[in-house]
Design an enzyme around this catalytic site. Structure first.
Site, PDB file in Angstrom:
ATOM      1  N   ARG A  10       0.847  -1.188   0.000  1.00  0.00           N
ATOM      2  CA  ARG A  10       0.000   0.000   0.000  1.00  0.00           C
ATOM      3  C   ARG A  10       0.890   1.248   0.000  1.00  0.00           C
ATOM      4  NH1 ARG A  10      -4.136   2.506   4.599  1.00  0.00           N
ATOM      5  NH2 ARG A  10      -5.073   4.033   3.161  1.00  0.00           N
ATOM      6  N   HIS A  11       0.379   2.312  -0.587  1.00  0.00           N
ATOM      7  CA  HIS A  11       1.099   3.590  -0.611  1.00  0.00           C
ATOM      8  C   HIS A  11       1.274   4.167   0.791  1.00  0.00           C
ATOM      9  CE1 HIS A  11      -2.606   5.787   0.280  1.00  0.00           C
ATOM     10  NE2 HIS A  11      -3.201   5.019  -0.621  1.00  0.00           N
ATOM     11  N   HIS A 194      -3.079   0.255  -3.489  1.00  0.00           N
ATOM     12  CA  HIS A 194      -3.916   0.875  -2.469  1.00  0.00           C
ATOM     13  C   HIS A 194      -4.227  -0.095  -1.323  1.00  0.00           C
ATOM     14  CE1 HIS A 194      -4.602   4.255  -5.234  1.00  0.00           C
ATOM     15  NE2 HIS A 194      -4.504   3.322  -6.160  1.00  0.00           N
TER      16      HIS A 194
END
Length: 283
Positions: A10-11, A194
């Site tokens: 995930r970012h 995400h």
């Protein structure tokens, strides 16, 4: 057949979420779009984008902490001797900047290029302010990002439907993963996307069924920034093997208001803050 490994991350922390309550992110732009960061955790500079500064409203960059998170995670991948051969990320700016930080942390930023895949973008139902606009790969290249310009994406941005259901999102993620795995049939792959991607990009690949919305949101709410999961395959069968690096735990650091040190009426200040917090919880 040698073992293959896929890492999905995930970012990092994003500006619009980190400053949603204070408004410091939006207020850092004046009426002419000139940017001056009003908080140390806001990025010092912003990349130029063809759709203008207004594009940041639907395509948030990372905070300074978010970029540091990504570099630390990249360093952990390097320290655990994880080899990466291919890198693919969502077109969201926060994912692209996370990819840059990961590559720098792994000391691969001069050796590996990354590809941008719109099919890895988050569930379109969360695009609250309309269809997002992203910085095209050719413009990312001009900025100096090591992006692969001739990559042919599984999905174009026009193919992402604003009306997609949760099942559609699962299917898009699954289809994107299958196409990526077919395109890069050898070597280890790093996917940067995400919070929901750790679930949606792996669930059907390992033979699971689409989850209920209740379970989906539970998993999402328990997937913090820079969460990482590993997939492994022998003979074409994929399985989840957990996280490949140690956990990444950090805490919130709220805005400090020096008024509290000089006010002669601390009780009134406490009541005012309590009232604001109460209103936030009921909205």
């Amino acid at each position: 057949m040698p073992e293959r490994r896929v890492f999905i991350i995930r970012h990092g922390e994003r500006c619009d979420f980190a400053f949603a309550k204070s408004g410091l992110w939006i207020n850092s732009f004046d009426s002419k779009g000139r940017y001056r960061p009003l908080d140390i955790n806001l990025p010092r500079t912003l990349p130029r984008r063809p759709d203008g500064w207004q594009g940041f409203s639907t395509d948030s960059p990372l905070t300074e902490i978010g970029y540091l998170q990504s570099k630390l995670t990249g360093r952990a991948l390097r320290d655990n001797s994880i080899e990466i051969n291919h890198v693919i990320c969502s077109p969201a700016l926060r994912c692209i900047q996370t990819t840059i930080g990961l590559l720098k942390g792994m000391a691969l930023d001069k050796r590996l290029q990354f590809s941008v895949e719109p099919g890895l973008y988050e569930w379109m139902v969360w695009a609250r302010y309309g269809r997002p606009c992203w910085i095209p790969p050719k413009d990312l290249k001009k900025i100096g990002y090591p992006v692969q310009e001739n990559y042919v994406p599984c999905y174009t941005d026009k193919e992402l439907r604003m009306s997609e259901t949760m099942a559609d999102y699962y299917q898009r993620s699954f289809s994107s993963m299958n196409k990526i795995l077919a395109e890069y049939s050898e070597g280890n792959i790093l996917i940067v996307a995400h919070g929901a991607s750790l679930e949606a990009c792996t669930r059907q690949l390992v033979g699971g069924d689409i989850r209920s919305s209740e379970d989906f949101y539970y998993l999402l709410n328990n997937t913090p920034y820079l969460s990482c999961v590993e997939l492994s395959s022998r003979e074409g069968l994929w399985r989840l093997v957990g996280r490949p690096i140690p956990s990444f735990t950090h805490t919130n650091n709220y805005t400090f208001d020096p008024v509290q040190l000089v006010t002669k009426d601390l009780e009134s200040l406490k009541k005012e803050r309590s009232g604001r917090d109460s209103m936030r919880t009921t909205q």
